[in-house]
Enzyme design. Structure first.
Site, short mmCIF file in Angstrom:
data_model
loop_
_atom_site.label_atom_id
_atom_site.label_comp_id
_atom_site.label_asym_id
_atom_site.label_seq_id
_atom_site.Cartn_x
_atom_site.Cartn_y
_atom_site.Cartn_z
CB SER A 124 -0.87 0.02 1.26
OG SER A 124 -1.50 1.29 1.40
CE1 TYR A 138 -3.84 -2.08 5.19
CE2 TYR A 138 -3.07 0.08 4.51
CZ TYR A 138 -3.54 -1.17 4.19
OH TYR A 138 -3.71 -1.53 2.87
CB ALA A 140 3.61 -0.24 11.10
CB THR A 141 1.06 -4.47 8.72
OG1 THR A 141 0.04 -3.77 7.98
CG2 THR A 141 0.68 -4.55 10.18
N1 LIG Z 1 -8.72 -1.11 -1.31
C1 LIG Z 1 -7.71 -0.25 -1.19
O1 LIG Z 1 -7.87 0.99 -1.30
C2 LIG Z 1 -6.32 -0.76 -0.92
C3 LIG Z 1 -5.28 0.16 -0.95
C4 LIG Z 1 -3.99 -0.26 -0.70
C5 LIG Z 1 -3.75 -1.61 -0.44
N2 LIG Z 1 -4.79 -2.49 -0.40
C6 LIG Z 1 -4.47 -3.89 -0.09
O2 LIG Z 1 -5.00 -4.72 -1.11
C7 LIG Z 1 -5.34 -6.01 -0.56
C8 LIG Z 1 -6.77 -6.36 -0.94
O3 LIG Z 1 -7.62 -5.33 -0.46
P1 LIG Z 1 -9.15 -5.21 -0.95
O4 LIG Z 1 -9.45 -3.76 -0.97
O5 LIG Z 1 -9.39 -6.04 -2.15
O6 LIG Z 1 -9.88 -5.85 0.33
P2 LIG Z 1 -11.34 -6.53 0.52
O7 LIG Z 1 -12.22 -6.13 -0.60
O8 LIG Z 1 -11.73 -6.23 1.91
O9 LIG Z 1 -11.01 -8.09 0.38
C9 LIG Z 1 -10.17 -8.69 1.33
C10 LIG Z 1 -9.82 -10.12 0.91
O10 LIG Z 1 -8.93 -10.64 1.89
C11 LIG Z 1 -9.48 -11.80 2.50
N3 LIG Z 1 -9.11 -11.83 3.91
C12 LIG Z 1 -9.26 -10.83 4.83
N4 LIG Z 1 -8.83 -11.24 6.05
C13 LIG Z 1 -8.40 -12.52 5.89
C14 LIG Z 1 -7.86 -13.49 6.76
N5 LIG Z 1 -7.68 -13.28 8.08
N6 LIG Z 1 -7.54 -14.69 6.25
C15 LIG Z 1 -7.73 -14.95 4.95
N7 LIG Z 1 -8.23 -14.09 4.06
C16 LIG Z 1 -8.57 -12.88 4.53
C17 LIG Z 1 -11.00 -11.71 2.27
O11 LIG Z 1 -11.58 -13.02 2.26
P3 LIG Z 1 -13.19 -13.24 2.51
O12 LIG Z 1 -13.90 -12.61 1.34
O13 LIG Z 1 -13.38 -14.71 2.51
O14 LIG Z 1 -13.50 -12.53 3.78
C18 LIG Z 1 -11.04 -11.02 0.90
O15 LIG Z 1 -10.85 -11.96 -0.14
C19 LIG Z 1 -5.11 -5.88 0.95
O16 LIG Z 1 -3.86 -6.42 1.30
C20 LIG Z 1 -5.11 -4.38 1.19
O17 LIG Z 1 -4.39 -4.02 2.33
C21 LIG Z 1 -6.07 -2.10 -0.63
#
Ligand SMILES: NC(=O)c1ccc[n+]([C@@H]2O[C@H](COP(=O)([O-])OP(=O)(O)OC[C@H]3O[C@@H](n4cnc5c(N)ncnc54)[C@H](OP(=O)(O)O)[C@@H]3O)[C@@H](O)[C@H]2O)c1
Length: 232
Positions: A124, A138, A140-141
């Site tokens: 991110s 967040y 930091a991770t």
């Molecule tokens: N959206 C943003 O603006 C953004 C920006 C920067 C970085 N990111 C990064 O991009 C990645 C995806 O984000 P997203 O926006 O697509 O998120 P999202 O729509 O909330 O989807 C999260 C995904 O991660 C899975 N997940 C969450 N906690 C989990 C756990 N404890 N064990 C296994 N699976 C888990 C969920 O599975 P289930 O559906 O089964 O719950 C889902 O498939 C993340 O690493 C996030 O930090 C996102």
């Protein structure tokens, strides 16, 4: 024979777009999910379940897996940790899912990765920039994940395994939906992207697809910003 790609968190959002794009590019995709099985099954006929914040659950996931050509560590959570009111549970949740999760996944996957494989960590811009709203843990991770990317790339280079990252800005997914539903916050978020819009999951998937292609065969240890210039 098709190359095999494991994408974590492929049931929704960015992971879903990555899985669909890799399938379009000819990979056989294993779509990992935590709780949304039906949504994962809509992405790929091959799914695996695990709570990545739990090492035992990760062990069970890998018990049934064979060789891999691509690993995308995408699953993650984005929750606040304001100074003065954050409890230990929130710290565990963020670190266990966003940092320990990819580490234990990689620890298990490394023995299954073919020589010449490709690993992508979804980071991110929050690893590089301070963002409002008390999300220091967040960030930091994700900064720690970037450190894993660099170190893993060196460790696995003798096997020609490339390890890279992609750093999105704000992307419209379930993760950000509530946050971005406030019009003032949404506009502020847009304004932080010099290219003048929020990201899409497909924007991020395109970079992952490139990193996993032969075009990027000499790229390793990099976290590439795909954020419309948010980091500038
Ligand atoms: N959206 C943003 O603006 C953004 C920006 C920067 C970085 N990111 C990064 O991009 C990645 C995806 O984000 P997203 O926006 O697509 O998120 P999202 O729509 O909330 O989807 C999260 C995904 O991660 C899975 N997940 C969450 N906690 C989990 C756990 N404890 N064990 C296994 N699976 C888990 C969920 O599975 P289930 O559906 O089964 O719950 C889902 O498939 C993340 O690493 C996030 O930090 C996102």
């Amino acid at each position: 024979m098709a190359k095999i790609a494991l994408v974590t968190g492929a049931s929704r959002g960015i992971g879903r777009a990555i899985a669909l794009r890799l399938a379009q590019d000819g990979f056989e995709v294993i779509a990992h999910y935590r709780q949304n099985r039906q949504q994962a099954e809509a992405v790929s006929p091959r799914t695996v379940q695990a709570d990545l914040s739990d090492p035992d659950s990760i062990d069970r996931l890998f018990a049934g897996l064979g060789r891999l050509d691509v690993l995308v560590n995408n699953a993650g959570i984005w929750k606040p940790s304001p100074i003065g009111s954050t409890e230990a549970g929130r710290m565990h949740e963020l670190v266990d899912t966003n940092l320990k999760g990819p580490f234990w996944v990689m620890n298990r996957a490394s023995g299954l990765l073919n020589d010449g494989a490709c690993v992508v960590n979804v980071s991110s811009v929050a690893a590089q920039k301070a963002v409002a709203g008390g999300r220091s843990l967040y960030g930091a991770t994700k900064a720690a994940l970037d450190a894993l990317t660099r170190n893993w790339s060196l460790e696995l280079a003798p096997r020609r395994i490339r390890v890279n990252g992609v750093a999105p800005g704000y992307v419209e997914t379930d993760m950000t939906q509530a946050h971005l539903s406030d019009p003032a916050i949404r506009q502020h978020a847009i304004d932080r992207h010099p290219l003048g819009r929020l990201g899409t999951a497909e924007d991020i998937a395109g970079v992952v697809a490139w990193l996993c292609s032969d075009q990027a065969r000499f790229v390793t240890g990099q976290t590439i910003n795909s954020s419309g210039g948010f980091y500038l």
